[in-house]
Structures are given as C-alpha cells and as structure tokens.
Design an enzyme around this catalytic site. Structure first.
Site, PDB file in Angstrom:
ATOM      1  N   LYS A  14       0.669  -1.196  -0.211  1.00 25.75           N
ATOM      2  CA  LYS A  14       0.030  -0.001   0.147  1.00 25.75           C
ATOM      3  C   LYS A  14       0.814   1.143  -0.050  1.00 25.75           C
ATOM      4  O   LYS A  14       0.627   2.210  -0.812  1.00 25.75           O
ATOM      5  CB  LYS A  14      -1.000   0.175   1.267  1.00 25.75           C
ATOM      6  CG  LYS A  14      -1.922  -1.227   1.404  1.00 25.75           C
ATOM      7  CD  LYS A  14      -2.767  -1.269   2.573  1.00 25.75           C
ATOM      8  CE  LYS A  14      -2.171  -1.345   3.901  1.00 25.75           C
ATOM      9  NZ  LYS A  14      -1.411  -2.563   4.201  1.00 25.75           N
ATOM     10  N   ARG A  87     -10.447   0.679   8.535  1.00 21.23           N
ATOM     11  CA  ARG A  87      -9.663  -0.344   8.904  1.00 21.23           C
ATOM     12  C   ARG A  87     -10.639  -1.425   9.359  1.00 21.23           C
ATOM     13  O   ARG A  87     -10.528  -2.511   9.740  1.00 21.23           O
ATOM     14  CB  ARG A  87      -8.479  -0.198   9.630  1.00 21.23           C
ATOM     15  CG  ARG A  87      -7.279  -1.194   9.311  1.00 21.23           C
ATOM     16  CD  ARG A  87      -6.060  -0.751  10.244  1.00 21.23           C
ATOM     17  NE  ARG A  87      -4.859  -1.336  10.189  1.00 21.23           N
ATOM     18  CZ  ARG A  87      -3.943  -0.813   9.437  1.00 21.23           C
ATOM     19  NH1 ARG A  87      -4.024   0.152   8.765  1.00 21.23           N
ATOM     20  NH2 ARG A  87      -2.889  -1.684   9.510  1.00 21.23           N
ATOM     21  N   ARG A 124      11.776  -5.558   4.808  1.00 24.35           N
ATOM     22  CA  ARG A 124      11.628  -4.487   4.422  1.00 24.35           C
ATOM     23  C   ARG A 124      12.407  -3.412   5.260  1.00 24.35           C
ATOM     24  O   ARG A 124      12.857  -3.667   6.461  1.00 24.35           O
ATOM     25  CB  ARG A 124       9.907  -3.864   5.066  1.00 24.35           C
ATOM     26  CG  ARG A 124       9.872  -2.517   5.021  1.00 24.35           C
ATOM     27  CD  ARG A 124       8.347  -2.007   5.167  1.00 24.35           C
ATOM     28  NE  ARG A 124       7.715  -2.582   6.214  1.00 24.35           N
ATOM     29  CZ  ARG A 124       6.338  -2.445   6.345  1.00 24.35           C
ATOM     30  NH1 ARG A 124       5.668  -2.031   5.310  1.00 24.35           N
ATOM     31  NH2 ARG A 124       5.853  -3.012   7.243  1.00 24.35           N
ATOM     32  N   ARG A 157      10.917  -1.102  10.946  1.00 21.73           N
ATOM     33  CA  ARG A 157       9.866  -0.789  11.894  1.00 21.73           C
ATOM     34  C   ARG A 157       9.848  -1.696  13.152  1.00 21.73           C
ATOM     35  O   ARG A 157       9.912  -3.105  12.999  1.00 21.73           O
ATOM     36  CB  ARG A 157       8.542  -0.896  11.039  1.00 21.73           C
ATOM     37  CG  ARG A 157       8.160   0.511  10.558  1.00 21.73           C
ATOM     38  CD  ARG A 157       6.947   0.423   9.639  1.00 21.73           C
ATOM     39  NE  ARG A 157       5.964  -0.209  10.130  1.00 21.73           N
ATOM     40  CZ  ARG A 157       4.601  -0.321   9.391  1.00 21.73           C
ATOM     41  NH1 ARG A 157       4.771   0.166   8.203  1.00 21.73           N
ATOM     42  NH2 ARG A 157       3.800  -0.920   9.714  1.00 21.73           N
ATOM     43  N   ARG A 168      -0.631  -9.158  13.051  1.00 24.89           N
ATOM     44  CA  ARG A 168      -1.287  -7.993  12.318  1.00 24.89           C
ATOM     45  C   ARG A 168      -2.091  -8.737  11.158  1.00 24.89           C
ATOM     46  O   ARG A 168      -3.139  -8.300  10.853  1.00 24.89           O
ATOM     47  CB  ARG A 168      -0.020  -7.252  11.608  1.00 24.89           C
ATOM     48  CG  ARG A 168       0.314  -6.069  12.670  1.00 24.89           C
ATOM     49  CD  ARG A 168       1.665  -5.772  12.454  1.00 24.89           C
ATOM     50  NE  ARG A 168       1.940  -4.946  11.029  1.00 24.89           N
ATOM     51  CZ  ARG A 168       3.042  -4.765  10.409  1.00 24.89           C
ATOM     52  NH1 ARG A 168       3.998  -5.171  10.963  1.00 24.89           N
ATOM     53  NH2 ARG A 168       2.891  -3.988   9.193  1.00 24.89           N
TER      54      ARG A 168
HETATM   55  P1  AP5 Z   1       4.927  -1.675   1.734  1.00 25.93           P
HETATM   56  O1  AP5 Z   1       4.531  -0.715   0.418  1.00 25.93           O
HETATM   57  O2  AP5 Z   1       5.731  -0.915   3.014  1.00 25.93           O
HETATM   58  O3  AP5 Z   1       3.368  -2.315   2.494  1.00 25.93           O
HETATM   59  P2  AP5 Z   1       2.122  -1.751   3.141  1.00 25.93           P
HETATM   60  O4  AP5 Z   1       1.081  -2.487   2.620  1.00 25.93           O
HETATM   61  O5  AP5 Z   1       2.333  -0.533   3.324  1.00 25.93           O
HETATM   62  O6  AP5 Z   1       2.309  -2.591   4.513  1.00 25.93           O
HETATM   63  P3  AP5 Z   1       2.278  -1.993   6.150  1.00 25.93           P
HETATM   64  O7  AP5 Z   1       3.070  -3.052   6.887  1.00 25.93           O
HETATM   65  O8  AP5 Z   1       2.843  -0.533   6.220  1.00 25.93           O
HETATM   66  O9  AP5 Z   1       0.910  -2.133   6.175  1.00 25.93           O
HETATM   67  P4  AP5 Z   1       0.132  -2.037   7.676  1.00 25.93           P
HETATM   68  O10 AP5 Z   1      -1.196  -1.828   6.979  1.00 25.93           O
HETATM   69  O11 AP5 Z   1       0.386  -3.572   8.404  1.00 25.93           O
HETATM   70  O12 AP5 Z   1       0.627  -0.954   8.440  1.00 25.93           O
HETATM   71  P5  AP5 Z   1       0.392   0.450   8.940  1.00 25.93           P
HETATM   72  O13 AP5 Z   1       1.400   1.174   8.921  1.00 25.93           O
HETATM   73  O14 AP5 Z   1      -0.621   1.001   8.159  1.00 25.93           O
HETATM   74  O15 AP5 Z   1       5.569  -2.980   1.309  1.00 25.93           O
HETATM   75  C1  AP5 Z   1       6.067  -3.908   2.011  1.00 25.93           C
HETATM   76  C2  AP5 Z   1       7.445  -4.527   1.612  1.00 25.93           C
HETATM   77  O16 AP5 Z   1       7.040  -5.120   0.518  1.00 25.93           O
HETATM   78  C3  AP5 Z   1       8.407  -3.418   1.317  1.00 25.93           C
HETATM   79  O17 AP5 Z   1       9.765  -3.992   1.668  1.00 25.93           O
HETATM   80  C4  AP5 Z   1       8.355  -3.262  -0.189  1.00 25.93           C
HETATM   81  O18 AP5 Z   1       9.716  -2.790  -0.913  1.00 25.93           O
HETATM   82  C5  AP5 Z   1       7.926  -4.570  -0.769  1.00 25.93           C
HETATM   83  N1  AP5 Z   1       7.118  -4.529  -1.971  1.00 25.93           N
HETATM   84  C6  AP5 Z   1       5.947  -4.008  -1.919  1.00 25.93           C
HETATM   85  N2  AP5 Z   1       5.240  -4.169  -3.101  1.00 25.93           N
HETATM   86  C7  AP5 Z   1       6.047  -5.230  -3.525  1.00 25.93           C
HETATM   87  C8  AP5 Z   1       5.689  -6.189  -4.783  1.00 25.93           C
HETATM   88  N3  AP5 Z   1       4.757  -5.928  -5.761  1.00 25.93           N
HETATM   89  N4  AP5 Z   1       6.656  -7.118  -4.958  1.00 25.93           N
HETATM   90  C9  AP5 Z   1       7.802  -7.359  -4.144  1.00 25.93           C
HETATM   91  N5  AP5 Z   1       7.731  -6.525  -2.935  1.00 25.93           N
HETATM   92  C10 AP5 Z   1       6.922  -5.452  -2.719  1.00 25.93           C
HETATM   93  O19 AP5 Z   1      -0.257   0.320  10.295  1.00 25.93           O
HETATM   94  C11 AP5 Z   1       0.599  -0.080  11.579  1.00 25.93           C
HETATM   95  C12 AP5 Z   1      -0.293  -0.025  12.551  1.00 25.93           C
HETATM   96  O20 AP5 Z   1      -0.712   1.230  12.911  1.00 25.93           O
HETATM   97  C13 AP5 Z   1      -1.400  -0.945  12.754  1.00 25.93           C
HETATM   98  O21 AP5 Z   1      -0.842  -2.413  13.239  1.00 25.93           O
HETATM   99  C14 AP5 Z   1      -2.220  -0.401  14.061  1.00 25.93           C
HETATM  100  O22 AP5 Z   1      -1.659  -0.580  15.168  1.00 25.93           O
HETATM  101  C15 AP5 Z   1      -1.946   1.274  13.504  1.00 25.93           C
HETATM  102  N6  AP5 Z   1      -3.005   1.573  12.688  1.00 25.93           N
HETATM  103  C16 AP5 Z   1      -2.705   2.305  11.420  1.00 25.93           C
HETATM  104  N7  AP5 Z   1      -4.131   2.643  10.810  1.00 25.93           N
HETATM  105  C17 AP5 Z   1      -5.063   2.337  11.848  1.00 25.93           C
HETATM  106  C18 AP5 Z   1      -6.384   2.276  11.824  1.00 25.93           C
HETATM  107  N8  AP5 Z   1      -7.095   2.924  10.749  1.00 25.93           N
HETATM  108  N9  AP5 Z   1      -7.204   2.238  12.898  1.00 25.93           N
HETATM  109  C19 AP5 Z   1      -6.544   1.667  13.994  1.00 25.93           C
HETATM  110  N10 AP5 Z   1      -5.166   1.248  14.105  1.00 25.93           N
HETATM  111  C20 AP5 Z   1      -4.202   1.718  13.018  1.00 25.93           C
HETATM  112 MG    MG Z   2       2.433   0.984   4.633  1.00 25.83          MG
END
Ligand code: AP5
Ligand code: MG
Length: 210
Positions: A14, A87, A124, A157, A168
C-alpha cells in the site's frame, strides 16, 4: 479524479504504491500508520499509549485514529490516497458520514498471497524519517543501509518482527477483510493483483484511475 482507499494486509504494498501514484497523479498520500508513528515520535503521553498498541500489532481506537486523520486532511482542495483507513466497518461508517460526505471515492483491494507477506515484511527497511520504503530482496537501495532519496539511514519498523506480523495478519482477517464485501455491495471496489512486480501493480491501479 476520485479519492482512493487502499485496502490490503500488512506488506501488501500500500505505501509503496501510494508513493508512486502520488507522483503520477498528484494525489496526497495519507497513511494512518505514518500519522500514528508521528504521534509516537513526539514522545507525548498519548504517543506512549499508541506505541504499546502498535508494537503488539493491534488496532488503535477508532475515535483516536479518525480524529488524527480529520486533523490532517483538507478535502476541499486536495485528493487523497487513504492508506490504512478505514480498517474496519465502524471506521468505514465514520469515513462515509464524517469525512467523505459528498466526496467521491473508490476502494482498491490489494489481492495478495498472504504466505509471501511475512518474508516481504521482515526484509522491509524504511528511511529513518519513515517516508521511503525499500526491500532487501525485491527493492534494495543503491547503497546498502542508506536511503537513495534522502541519504538517511535505513531502519526496521518496530512492528516488523515475525511474531507481530502474524498478529497483524490475524487482525487484518478479522477486522479489515469484511470491508471487501462492504465496498463490493456499494459497487465501489476494484481489485489489483498485488503479487505482481511493483511496476505492474502500479499500472493496474493507474488503469482504474484514468
Ligand atoms: P509496503 O508498501 O511497505 O506495504 P504496506 O501494505 O504499506 O504494509 P504495512 O506493513 O505498512 O501495512 P500495515 O497496514 O500493516 O501498516 P500500517 O503502517 O498501516 O511494502 C512492504 C514491503 O514489500 C516493502 O519492503 C516493499 O519494498 C515490498 N514490496 C511492495 N510491493 C511489492 C511487490 N509488488 N513485490 C515485491 N515486493 C514488494 O499500520 C501499522 C499499525 O498502525 C497497525 O498495526 C495499527 O496498530 C495502527 N493503525 C494504522 N491505521 C489504523 C487504523 N485505521 N485504525 C487503527 N489502528 C491503525
Ligand atoms: Mg504501509
């Protein structure tokens, strides 16, 4: 151009795709994960509470995240990629009633083989300001350990350990996956094959936005 919601499990790509599409279409990328990490880095009492929840891989409260999001967007003059919000169904209702109101939006589901995600995530690395995403295997920096864009050190991270990633994933399946049917029933859902290479995924999403 409509606003866009990204729905997908941890590591689905994402953040990576939002950065690419921001440049192509002049969206603003707003990630609730990044906003929450920003609160933590302030070292406030609220930040300490948020950190405990995020480090375990659970969700922060709907009200807190919604307020933080509202304070950081301006839908009257900008179009957004919403990464990580809504979410769960309750956040989707807040999103519709209190945030989007009459504004148009489309939900994009990152359809991905979840077995591959733990490996993606443990490899990552992000720039220490959190703004640039790399992968030791699939998207390495030009110089090991250094961000190509900013020159900052690359870091891991805190919630990217295998144990936390598995929690997660469970939280995603229980809380977030029901949004697929929710947006399908509203005829707002497009699906992208997020197992493809990064550039191919960008092309698929771009084709929905033309
Ligand atoms: P990346 O692009 O970083 O993936 P991502 O989908 O952004 O993954 P996240 O881990 O950031 O998602 P998340 O939803 O768990 O975390 P968030 O920060 O939102 O890519 C991942 C890796 O793969 C990278 O190394 C990249 O280079 C590689 N890659 C990408 N595309 C690829 C491809 N096509 N092929 C190969 N490799 C690829 O949330 C974190 C925490 O915040 C949550 O756990 C929660 O505690 C809190 N939180 C956030 N939002 C909310 C909400 N709305 N409500 C409540 N709590 C929340
Ligand atoms: Mg992300």
């Amino acid at each position: 151009m409509k606003n866009v919601i990204f729905i997908g499990p941890p590591g689905a790509g994402k953040g990576t795709q939002a950065a690419k599409l921001d440049d192509m279409f002049s969206f603003c990328h707003v990630s609730t994960g990044d906003l929450l990490r920003g609160e933590i880095s302030k070292g406030s009492e609220l930040g300490t509470k948020i950190k405990t929840v995020m480090d375990s891989g659970n969700l922060v409260s709907d009200e807190l995240v919604a307020e933080l999001l509202k304070a950081n967007i301006d839908l009257s003059s900008k179009q957004y990629i919403f990464d990580g919000f809504p979410r769960n169904v309750s956040q989707a209702e807040i999103f519709q009633d209190e945030i989007m109101e009459e504004n148009e939006y489309l939900a994009v589901l990152f359809d991905v083989d979840t077995d591959k995600l733990v490996e993606r995530i443990v490899n990552r690395r992000v720039s220490s300001d959190g703004n640039h995403i790399y992968n030791l295997k699939t998207n390495p920096p030009k110089v090991a350990g250094v961000c190509d864009v900013t020159g900052l050190a690359l870091v891991q991270r805190k919630d990217d350990t295998e144990e936390v990633v598995r929690n997660r994933m469970e939280v995603y399946l229980k809380e977030t996956a029901p949004l697929v049917e929710y947006y399908k029933s509203k005829n707002k859902l497009k699906s992208v094959d997020a197992d493809l290479e990064i550039e191919a995924v960008t092309k698929q999403i771009a084709s929905f936005l033309q």
